[in-house]
Scaffold this motif. Structure first.
Motif, PDB file in Angstrom:
ATOM      1  N   SER A  75       0.812  -1.233   0.033  1.00  0.00           N
ATOM      2  CA  SER A  75      -0.080  -0.138   0.021  1.00  0.00           C
ATOM      3  C   SER A  75       1.065   1.137   0.032  1.00  0.00           C
ATOM      4  O   SER A  75       2.047   1.189   0.373  1.00  0.00           O
ATOM      5  CB  SER A  75      -0.861   0.042   1.155  1.00  0.00           C
ATOM      6  N   PRO A  77       1.204   5.823  -1.739  1.00  0.00           N
ATOM      7  CA  PRO A  77       0.830   6.498  -2.681  1.00  0.00           C
ATOM      8  C   PRO A  77       1.254   6.150  -4.010  1.00  0.00           C
ATOM      9  O   PRO A  77       2.205   5.491  -4.196  1.00  0.00           O
ATOM     10  CB  PRO A  77       1.169   7.899  -2.294  1.00  0.00           C
ATOM     11  N   ARG A  78       0.550   6.686  -5.047  1.00  0.00           N
ATOM     12  CA  ARG A  78       1.034   6.677  -6.672  1.00  0.00           C
ATOM     13  C   ARG A  78       2.461   7.569  -6.464  1.00  0.00           C
ATOM     14  O   ARG A  78       2.517   8.459  -5.966  1.00  0.00           O
ATOM     15  CB  ARG A  78       0.165   7.431  -7.477  1.00  0.00           C
ATOM     16  N   ARG A  95       2.192   1.692  -7.629  1.00  0.00           N
ATOM     17  CA  ARG A  95       0.963   2.154  -8.372  1.00  0.00           C
ATOM     18  C   ARG A  95       0.081   1.731  -7.003  1.00  0.00           C
ATOM     19  O   ARG A  95       0.161   0.636  -6.511  1.00  0.00           O
ATOM     20  CB  ARG A  95       0.286   1.765  -9.492  1.00  0.00           C
ATOM     21  N   LYS A  96      -0.987   2.489  -6.835  1.00  0.00           N
ATOM     22  CA  LYS A  96      -2.101   2.130  -5.670  1.00  0.00           C
ATOM     23  C   LYS A  96      -3.438   2.289  -6.348  1.00  0.00           C
ATOM     24  O   LYS A  96      -3.487   3.549  -6.709  1.00  0.00           O
ATOM     25  CB  LYS A  96      -1.678   2.751  -4.623  1.00  0.00           C
ATOM     26  N   SER A  97      -4.163   1.365  -6.498  1.00  0.00           N
ATOM     27  CA  SER A  97      -5.674   1.677  -6.958  1.00  0.00           C
ATOM     28  C   SER A  97      -6.229   1.985  -5.923  1.00  0.00           C
ATOM     29  O   SER A  97      -6.184   1.711  -4.799  1.00  0.00           O
ATOM     30  CB  SER A  97      -6.081   0.175  -7.501  1.00  0.00           C
ATOM     31  N   ASN A  98      -7.203   3.140  -6.180  1.00  0.00           N
ATOM     32  CA  ASN A  98      -8.067   3.528  -5.115  1.00  0.00           C
ATOM     33  C   ASN A  98      -9.409   2.697  -5.036  1.00  0.00           C
ATOM     34  O   ASN A  98     -10.163   3.560  -4.485  1.00  0.00           O
ATOM     35  CB  ASN A  98      -8.183   5.133  -5.391  1.00  0.00           C
TER      36      ASN A  98
ATOM     37  N   ASP B 159      -6.031   4.854 -11.313  1.00  0.00           N
ATOM     38  CA  ASP B 159      -4.970   6.031 -10.978  1.00  0.00           C
ATOM     39  C   ASP B 159      -4.740   6.630 -12.012  1.00  0.00           C
ATOM     40  O   ASP B 159      -4.410   7.922 -11.770  1.00  0.00           O
ATOM     41  CB  ASP B 159      -3.456   5.226 -10.553  1.00  0.00           C
ATOM     42  N   THR B 243      -1.303  11.342   3.080  1.00  0.00           N
ATOM     43  CA  THR B 243      -0.490  10.061   2.724  1.00  0.00           C
ATOM     44  C   THR B 243       0.067   9.341   4.250  1.00  0.00           C
ATOM     45  O   THR B 243      -0.180   8.117   4.439  1.00  0.00           O
ATOM     46  CB  THR B 243       0.659  10.309   1.952  1.00  0.00           C
ATOM     47  N   LYS B 247      -0.949   6.044   6.122  1.00  0.00           N
ATOM     48  CA  LYS B 247      -0.005   5.042   6.472  1.00  0.00           C
ATOM     49  C   LYS B 247       0.009   4.498   8.000  1.00  0.00           C
ATOM     50  O   LYS B 247       0.063   3.209   8.220  1.00  0.00           O
ATOM     51  CB  LYS B 247       1.311   5.593   6.125  1.00  0.00           C
ATOM     52  N   SER B 250      -3.247   2.930   8.763  1.00  0.00           N
ATOM     53  CA  SER B 250      -3.160   1.305   8.533  1.00  0.00           C
ATOM     54  C   SER B 250      -2.315   0.541   9.543  1.00  0.00           C
ATOM     55  O   SER B 250      -2.439  -0.560   9.551  1.00  0.00           O
ATOM     56  CB  SER B 250      -3.143   1.394   7.132  1.00  0.00           C
TER      57      SER B 250
END
Lengths: 633, 633
Positions: A75, A77-78, A95-98, B159, B243, B247, B250
């Motif tokens: 996990s 950020p982009r 990449r992180k998909s949202n 993304d 961000t 983090k 999580s």
């Protein structure tokens, strides 16, 4: 030497990678700093939830294959970072998909022996500044497109909501106009040219950048030449002429529209006259055409359209005289809208419309709108008693959308569609040369059978029945309802009239008579009503004179592309019959989509990509052989 | 004397007219040129397709009733024209709806003996220029809101799509920032003040215009004082802190977030310090608060929150010790989403959300977004195993939306919501003081019964069962899941902490310990997990320090409004039980909505409209009496 790049074509366009497991690219266009003479990208993918997932990537550059592959899930950020050295490229993208059920991945490419050059942005700060200005204009236009889309698909239908949206759009439009006519642009172009000269750069270098400069110069100089009063007149007329047209059409009385239409022609001519600058050797109509079909000349259209008309008029006569016309029964019945939507979505996504980079919605008039290659939306419309108009619209708009989804991502004009004709060629390629074939009917007949059957009403038509019904010829007064065989004549008719008016060979007042006579002689259709005759189309009221021929240019281009695609793609017919469109779509991307506006004209692109410029005999041959067989003539 | 006006309040707000057949307005606020001391507008309507249609209008001004009524149906563009003379007003509005089955109408008003004054725009061209600049900013912000809405409701979740939208939003944001800090604004304000002085105008005149100047001056000066580096820091931190928070949450580890959070506090303090200008007598926290709750002071919140806490802690203890808690069974089962959507829509439109001036959609987090009073959209979310969260969200957002739908249409800051607390008071008024009452459960129980019953599963709970279930108290670690009785303590807890950190009485590092201790002592809830403790809320990472208390200010205001509304609206309880909300909604419009930002603070509005400023005893009394009865304590 540290340098941050955008990512290569294949990498930045994830949708593209996903479907293309072996991609050859000659030039990395997105990363201007990097000249890769031959890169093979091999993608090994693990598909997870919603088709996003971990991805392993290997790259070979030139003859040397040397790479890293890497996958991981994390996990975060982009983040795009790139490290480049003279003989080594490393790039990683996290990449992180949202979406929920997040899956992320990292791609690494390392390649050796890549030829690296300094990007123009570093040589010329003016180029950097120019690009930034141009990208801002693109972004603001995209904002405006989102508002348009919302208006047409979602907005409440009240007058007040429309008026508020109008005020929003108009505030944004002023800003865009201001930015697009920013007087510093011409100075920047000049400075970049000087920078290019003094840097002593090989003329084959920075081809894209030179094209960016050229396109900017052309559009900026055109805009600059229009006097403010004429611009204001154009804007005012654009709205008042629309109203006059709506009124005249609802009264079915051309004479009510005639005075305004004269103004429209005069204003469009005045604008074209300024656009061509001092160069009166360019015919006015050709100049008008250039707005919509860059680089196309009126005399060439005369030749092309003449050839088409000469071939189609006798063919249509024979078709209409046929004693074995196909049945149109399969078109009609009672059909569930939700089930139609579902099968439309299934078909168009299978054909190559990337639903993860777009949407399908409904609207009164179907349209395609692109906010970026990663968000291209189409709309369709459905009725309960006829199913094919909905599917045809979905495929047509899907064809437009695939062009937009597979265009480059620079946010500059080189990465926008080449011309209206080129755009229409993409929608018509899919609608006609795929969607109206026997093979396509074979592939879809079972799907359609189950989607179009309802309680107590079975849709039990064979692929041949469907093929006959959707291709049946029946001349109509209305262009947008015309079949593919008679459609060209509708376009030719209006083209001839608008050209004659522009060139002073006929008066606006005489349009209805000319229209009605031509419809009779060309299509044997009797026009008794202006609303269904010369008043049927909105274009002139929007000063879009020179737009119409692009419909037929698109038809002819589609037929020509279909001819070459069939030759190039090994199992063209079987692919369609099996619902496998990847090779066909990739062929179109290679030949058309990815070039954006890099060519000077449609002719130039076709010549370079197919070996010959636009040639109407492909359309003529296609129609002749198809309808000769279908109508047994 | 010819003068063009906007239209009066009732006229421009068609949705309003439609439901209000006799409207009394004291001042025509939309038309600044016109001081009507008492106007009665009588509307006779013919409803046609989609509730739009022909409309006849009669107006009487003062004691004299003299007017024209007129209806007609005609196609044509939207057109507003107005003619005013000293003792006669004529106004005609030709409207055209943009839906198919067009119906258009014209309204005419003529009124005699109206007092007419010259609009400020005519006395001061600088005011006209200023208003135009401010309206452009509003329009561009609305454009940005459309893009936000699209992103949250419709945009593909990739993304790439998010990155493209980010670039669009950021281009637009730069323009808005540029316009909002346009250095000519302060000069214009000064010129208008000079114009007002030299025109020797009665100080009670142009109240709205003076408020426009004041609001503009305040926000412009605040923005102007922030150095560019601090602005850049704020922007960068806004994204990096988010961000870091994601983090840390999580990982459920506050210490990962602590260094960034320190920066957030420091930056927010630095900004507040610039905002207050040289005036160090304003406490920093009060200055922060002012961003969200204009005119509210920290010491007043201390008093209000102290009173609430003192009352609620013992009440909650008694409630939790009750031996007759209500059953929550009615909340759970298996429920169809489409049927939930339908009943939600039916309920919220009946409550007064004007669906013709908005939409209802779905999104991950429910929200309200206004693009203008004629296009206010709400979203909700639904689950298959619990139905009340969906309905509560719909009503909550519907309450926000009714505020926005009934605010004035000037496109200036005076016609925007007064404060975050005022906004929250509207959502909570409807959610709690209408939607959580016995009468409401009576009205909705049959509807809910049929919407929530499925195949083989009957939802057969009585109104009392439903009332008990939706009001059941169960202390939670998570604020957004908290019931109305324990919710205030969540807010007070974070308020106390953020204020102590800002004022140097505690360190960021000590937040978790303080949080966990307070949760234990106030709510008897054990926190073992930072993610469900002090890391649960996003606000601080967005530098929204001073935002939190507005939630409880909103709760207290809602209770106070409900008390007075019950007194003023004759059949308050019966209206709810019968699903008749027009009088209640109109009362809120009169007391809150229509004033926009004309008052200096929530206290000032409450004092003027209800006769007393914010008073927490209404909330305390409401909760005490309600839960004493429900829990039989």
């Amino acid at each position: 030497f540290f340098h941050s790049i955008h990512a290569t074509v294949g990498l930045d366009r994830f949708g593209y990678l996903r479907t293309t497991h072996n991609t050859s690219i000659n030039t990395c266009t997105a990363c201007r700093g990097l000249q890769l003479t031959s890169v093979t990208i091999k993608v090994i993918m693990h598909f997870s939830k919603r088709s996003l997932g971990a991805l392993a990537l290997a790259v070979s550059v030139g003859k040397v294959s040397a790479f890293q592959t890497h996958t991981r899930s994390e996990s975060g950020p982009r983040h795009i970072a790139a490290f480049i050295s003279k003989d080594k490229i490393q790039q990683s993208i996290v990449r992180k998909s949202n979406i929920s059920g997040v899956s992320t991945f990292q791609m690494s490419i390392s390649a050796e022996n890549a030829e690296v050059k300094t990007p123009l942005e570093e040589i010329s700060p003016s180029y950097k500044e120019l690009v930034s200005k141009l990208q801002t204009i693109t972004q603001l236009r995209r904002c405006s497109a989102v508002l348009d889309y919302d208006r047409m698909v979602l907005m409440p239908s009240s007058d007040d909501a429309a008026a508020s949206r109008g005020a929003q759009q108009s505030a944004l439009a002023s800003i865009i106009h201001e930015k697009a006519t920013d007087s510093s642009i011409s100075g920047l172009i000049e400075k970049v040219h000087n920078d290019l000269m003094s840097a002593d750069i090989n003329s084959s270098q920075f081809e894209d950048e030179r094209r960016v400069l050229e396109l900017t110069k052309i559009s900026f100089e055109k805009n600059e030449r229009i006097p403010a009063e004429l611009e204001a007149k154009r804007a005012a007329l654009g709205s008042s002429a629309y109203t006059a047209w709506v009124k005249a059409r609802s009264a079915s009385d051309f004479s009510m529209f005639a005075p305004t239409l004269k103004e429209c022609f005069d204003t469009a001519k005045a604008i074209a006259n300024y656009h061509r600058g001092g160069d009166t050797s360019v015919p006015l109509y050709t100049q008008m055409l250039d707005e919509f079909e860059m680089g196309m000349k009126a005399e060439r259209i005369d030749d092309i359209f003449g050839e088409i008309q000469q071939a189609l008029v006798p063919l249509i006569s024979k078709v209409l005289a046929s004693e074995s016309p196909p049945s149109m029964d399969a078109l009609h019945g009672t059909f569930d809208i939700e089930k139609q939507k579902d099968v439309n979505k299934e078909i168009i996504t299978k054909m190559g419309f990337d639903i993860d980079s777009g949407r399908i919605d409904e609207s009164v008039h179907p349209f395609t709108m692109s906010f970026s290659p990663s968000d291209v939306r189409i709309t369709s419309r459905f009725s309960t008693d006829e199913w094919y108009q909905g599917l045809a619209a979905t495929i047509h708009e899907g064809g437009h959308a695939m062009y937009e989804q597979n265009i480059g991502g620079s946010c500059l004009d080189i990465d926008s569609y080449l011309s209206m004709g080129a755009h229409e060629s993409q929608s018509l390629f899919w609608e006609r040369h795929i969607g109206m074939t026997k093979e396509f009917c074979k592939w879809t007949s079972a799907k359609l059978g189950s989607a179009l059957s309802g309680e107590g009403s079975d849709f039990d038509y064979s692929a041949d029945d469907i093929y006959g019904a959707i291709n049946a010829v029946s001349p109509s007064e209305i262009r947008v309802e015309a079949d593919e065989l008679t459609y060209p004549l509708h376009v030719i008719l209006r083209y001839n009239i608008e050209k004659d008016v522009v060139e002073g060979r006929m008066e606006v007042d005489d349009i209805p008579q000319r229209w009605n006579e031509a419809m009779k002689s060309m299509l044997d259709v009797e026009i008794t009503d202006d609303a269904k005759g010369c008043l049927q189309d909105v274009h002139w009221s929007g000063l879009a004179i020179g737009y119409f021929p692009t419909y037929l240019i698109g038809s002819a281009t589609a037929a020509q592309l279909a001819y070459y695609c069939e030759k190039d793609v090994p199992n063209f017919h079987d692919d369609i019959a099996n619902g496998e469109f990847e090779n066909i779509k990739n062929w179109l991307t290679e030949k058309v989509h990815k070039h954006g506006r890099r060519y000077e004209s449609l002719d130039a692109m076709l010549e370079d990509q197919l070996g010959e410029p636009l040639n109407p005999s492909y359309l003529i041959n296609y129609l002749t052989s198809k309808y000769t067989e279908l109508y047994k003539i």
